[in-house]
Write a protein that holds these residues in place. Structure first.
Motif, PDB file in Angstrom:
ATOM      1  N   GLN A  73      13.791 -21.897  -8.658  1.00 36.56           N
ATOM      2  CA  GLN A  73      13.909 -21.732  -7.211  1.00 36.56           C
ATOM      3  C   GLN A  73      12.592 -22.069  -6.519  1.00 36.56           C
ATOM      4  O   GLN A  73      12.575 -22.735  -5.488  1.00 36.56           O
ATOM      5  CB  GLN A  73      14.326 -20.302  -6.863  1.00 36.56           C
ATOM      6  CG  GLN A  73      15.770 -20.007  -7.179  1.00 36.56           C
ATOM      7  CD  GLN A  73      16.128 -18.554  -6.913  1.00 36.56           C
ATOM      8  OE1 GLN A  73      15.251 -17.699  -6.787  1.00 36.56           O
ATOM      9  NE2 GLN A  73      17.405 -18.274  -6.843  1.00 36.56           N
ATOM     10  N   ALA A  74      11.489 -21.615  -7.096  1.00 35.01           N
ATOM     11  CA  ALA A  74      10.179 -21.894  -6.505  1.00 35.01           C
ATOM     12  C   ALA A  74       9.884 -23.393  -6.540  1.00 35.01           C
ATOM     13  O   ALA A  74       9.355 -23.947  -5.575  1.00 35.01           O
ATOM     14  CB  ALA A  74       9.091 -21.120  -7.245  1.00 35.01           C
ATOM     15  N   ALA A  75      10.248 -24.047  -7.635  1.00 35.40           N
ATOM     16  CA  ALA A  75      10.015 -25.489  -7.747  1.00 35.40           C
ATOM     17  C   ALA A  75      10.867 -26.265  -6.756  1.00 35.40           C
ATOM     18  O   ALA A  75      10.464 -27.319  -6.260  1.00 35.40           O
ATOM     19  CB  ALA A  75      10.310 -25.954  -9.171  1.00 35.40           C
ATOM     20  N   ALA A  76      12.034 -25.732  -6.431  1.00 29.37           N
ATOM     21  CA  ALA A  76      12.927 -26.389  -5.481  1.00 29.37           C
ATOM     22  C   ALA A  76      12.584 -26.018  -4.045  1.00 29.37           C
ATOM     23  O   ALA A  76      13.234 -26.485  -3.116  1.00 29.37           O
ATOM     24  CB  ALA A  76      14.377 -26.021  -5.787  1.00 29.37           C
ATOM     25  N   GLY A  77      11.601 -25.139  -3.864  1.00 33.24           N
ATOM     26  CA  GLY A  77      11.190 -24.740  -2.516  1.00 33.24           C
ATOM     27  C   GLY A  77      12.077 -23.676  -1.903  1.00 33.24           C
ATOM     28  O   GLY A  77      12.025 -23.433  -0.705  1.00 33.24           O
TER      29      GLY A  77
END
Length: 88
Positions: A73-77
């Protein structure tokens, strides 16, 4: 002791899921062990030992999957569930 309580509250859904998995696993393991050994004492011993180890492993397996989901989720923003639950 309060750290233990806080950790238990924070992980309550995973702990509950682990507990239900543990009970089902004990029943299945006891039936399989008895069918294989024909020995009640051996089947009860095996059915308590192996699921106990599995339940501990399952808890950490779930936590690893949750951590991986947060990283994706963090990598996808996208904000994680934890970040959305905290007040601004």
């Amino acid at each position: 002791m309060s750290r233990l309580h806080a950790a238990a509250r924070q992980n309550l859904p995973t702990l509950m899921k682990t507990g239900s998995y543990y009970l089902i696993h004990i029943c299945v393991a006891a039936l399989v062990a008895y069918a294989v050994t024909g020995n009640l004492v051996a089947s009860l011993t095996l059915s308590l030992l192996e699921p106990t180890v599995q339940a501990v492993a399952f808890f950490f397996h779930e936590k690893a999957w949750e951590r991986a989901a947060r990283r994706r989720q963090a990598a996808a923003g996208q904000p994680s569930r934890d970040a959305m639950a905290q007040p601004a």
